[in-house]
Design an enzyme around this catalytic site. Structure first.
Site, short mmCIF file in Angstrom:
data_model
loop_
_atom_site.label_atom_id
_atom_site.label_comp_id
_atom_site.label_asym_id
_atom_site.label_seq_id
_atom_site.Cartn_x
_atom_site.Cartn_y
_atom_site.Cartn_z
N GLY A 83 44.83 55.79 38.52
CA GLY A 83 43.88 56.35 37.55
C GLY A 83 42.95 55.32 36.92
N HIS A 106 37.14 53.88 38.77
CA HIS A 106 35.87 53.17 38.85
C HIS A 106 35.26 53.50 40.20
CE1 HIS A 106 38.18 50.53 41.41
NE2 HIS A 106 39.04 50.28 40.43
N GLU A 107 34.15 52.92 40.49
CA GLU A 107 33.42 53.25 41.72
C GLU A 107 34.26 52.97 42.99
OE1 GLU A 107 30.72 55.05 41.80
OE2 GLU A 107 30.73 54.90 43.99
N GLY A 108 35.18 52.02 42.91
CA GLY A 108 36.06 51.76 44.05
C GLY A 108 36.89 53.00 44.39
N HIS A 109 37.54 53.55 43.38
CA HIS A 109 38.33 54.78 43.59
C HIS A 109 37.44 55.90 44.15
CE1 HIS A 109 40.76 53.01 40.12
NE2 HIS A 109 41.66 53.13 41.07
N GLN A 142 41.03 47.92 50.75
CA GLN A 142 41.35 46.58 51.24
C GLN A 142 41.43 45.55 50.12
OE1 GLN A 142 38.38 46.16 54.32
NE2 GLN A 142 39.87 46.57 55.92
N LYS A 143 41.08 45.98 48.92
CA LYS A 143 41.22 45.07 47.79
C LYS A 143 42.68 44.68 47.62
CE LYS A 143 41.40 44.45 43.30
NZ LYS A 143 41.99 45.20 42.23
N ASP A 144 43.56 45.67 47.77
CA ASP A 144 45.00 45.41 47.74
C ASP A 144 45.46 45.24 49.18
OD1 ASP A 144 45.76 46.16 44.72
OD2 ASP A 144 44.21 47.52 45.44
N SER A 198 40.62 48.46 37.72
CA SER A 198 40.88 49.03 36.39
C SER A 198 41.21 47.92 35.39
CB SER A 198 42.05 50.02 36.46
OG SER A 198 41.79 50.99 37.45
P1 AMP Z 1 44.78 51.53 41.91
O1 AMP Z 1 44.44 52.71 41.06
O2 AMP Z 1 44.26 50.23 41.37
O3 AMP Z 1 46.24 51.49 42.30
O4 AMP Z 1 43.98 51.72 43.28
C1 AMP Z 1 44.07 52.91 44.02
C2 AMP Z 1 43.46 52.67 45.39
O5 AMP Z 1 42.11 52.26 45.23
C3 AMP Z 1 44.16 51.58 46.19
O6 AMP Z 1 44.19 51.95 47.57
C4 AMP Z 1 43.28 50.38 45.98
O7 AMP Z 1 43.32 49.43 47.01
C5 AMP Z 1 41.92 51.04 45.91
N1 AMP Z 1 40.96 50.20 45.19
C6 AMP Z 1 41.03 49.77 43.91
N2 AMP Z 1 39.97 48.99 43.61
C7 AMP Z 1 39.22 48.92 44.73
C8 AMP Z 1 38.00 48.28 45.08
N3 AMP Z 1 37.33 47.53 44.21
N4 AMP Z 1 37.52 48.44 46.32
C9 AMP Z 1 38.19 49.19 47.24
N5 AMP Z 1 39.34 49.83 46.97
C10 AMP Z 1 39.86 49.69 45.74
#
Ligand code: AMP
Length: 270
Positions: free
Chosen positions: A22, A25-28, A139-141, A177
């Site tokens: 949750g 951001h634009e990545g999600h 791919q960030k993670d 986040s």
């Molecule tokens: P999180 O909410 O941070 O656990 O991320 C959820 C999903 O979004 C995971 O698959 C992350 O790798 C992906 N994610 C988070 N930030 C980015 C980003 N800046 N670019 C690409 N994918 C992201």
């Protein structure tokens, strides 16, 4: 949740899942758009998974804005949001874990020893609950992505894992986040992650292939910021996540850096 998935499957729809914690951001959102484009129905899970946090980490202060998240997901046509609470995911007596052994040991696994056990376990649970055909991971993670791919192979899970490239702010900072924790000064320092990766790529382009030489240049760039502390700089094989003696096309360079009390990660593939 199961009912929704079974209903979709019965009418022949493919389901994509985007697992998240949750505070979108634009990545999600970019992952969600990709899921939207490759499946008939898209489910997004929002769950700040307690078992992937160590006691001294930021579980209690992890940023949250469910209302805003739901609005953003709806605005790009997400069909379903799965929002379980801790008790539903971890009933009393819970004791079964998924451990992807070797891939979990290096990089982030060194300073976060139980982190990937929590990640693999919760992702398998989400797969079993939601039964997606496709799941999109960023791919960030990078290490997380490789661990999930391995788990899917090793446990014969009927899910296609689709990677999504890193989404960045205009100045290059990888979206996260956790960027919301940064003070204005720290936000500036946080650029040392991408800048050090750019230096690594440039050095390789100029013919430097020795990991120690590149690591030293990266360290120099990062430690020019007084509030930065390096957790690790990994240079090695992008599939096995083992360090290599030389750098070539396809080498993974990944790092974790503390900016003040915020731990940030980033990576590139040469
Ligand atoms: P999180 O909410 O941070 O656990 O991320 C959820 C999903 O979004 C995971 O698959 C992350 O790798 C992906 N994610 C988070 N930030 C980015 C980003 N800046 N670019 C690409 N994918 C992201």
């Amino acid at each position: 949740m199961r009912q929704w998935s079974l209903q979709g499957k019965k009418s022949g729809k493919s389901i994509a899942l985007v697992p998240t914690m949750g505070y979108f951001h634009e990545g999600h959102l970019s992952l969600m758009r990709m899921a939207r484009a490759i499946a008939d129905s898209v489910a997004v899970s929002i769950f700040v998974n307690p078992t992937q946090f160590a006691p001294n980490e930021d579980l209690d202060k992890y940023p949250k804005d469910i209302k805003r998240d739901i609005g953003l997901a709806a605005s790009i046509g997400i069909d379903c949001i799965f929002l379980p609470d801790n008790d539903a995911m971890y009933e009393k007596g819970f004791q079964t874990w998924v451990q992807v052994e070797e891939l979990s040991q290096g990089l982030c696994g060194k300073s976060r020893p139980h982190h990937f056990r929590g990640v693999a376990t919760v992702v398998l649970k989400l797969f079993n609950i939601i039964m997606p055909d496709i799941a999109v991971f960023g791919q960030k993670d990078y290490q997380q992505l490789k661990i999930i791919e391995r788990m899917v192979k090793d446990l014969n899970l009927p899910v296609k894992i689709v990677p999504h490239p890193i989404v960045r702010e205009p100045d290059g900072l990888a979206m996260s986040s956790r960027n919301s924790y940064l003070s204005p000064q720290e936000r500036k320092s946080a650029l040392c992650l991408i800048n050090s990766l750019k230096i690594a790529q440039k050095s390789f382009n100029e013919g430097i292939v020795h990991p120690d030489t590149i690591r030293a240049k990266m360290r120099h760039e990062i430690l020019a910021n007084k509030n930065a502390k390096i957790d690790y700089i990994f240079i090695g094989d992008a599939d096995t996540l083992k360090e290599t003696d030389t750098i070539g096309d396809g080498t993974l360079i990944a790092l974790a850096v503390w900016i003040g009390t915020t731990r940030l990660i980033d990576n590139i593939i040469i």
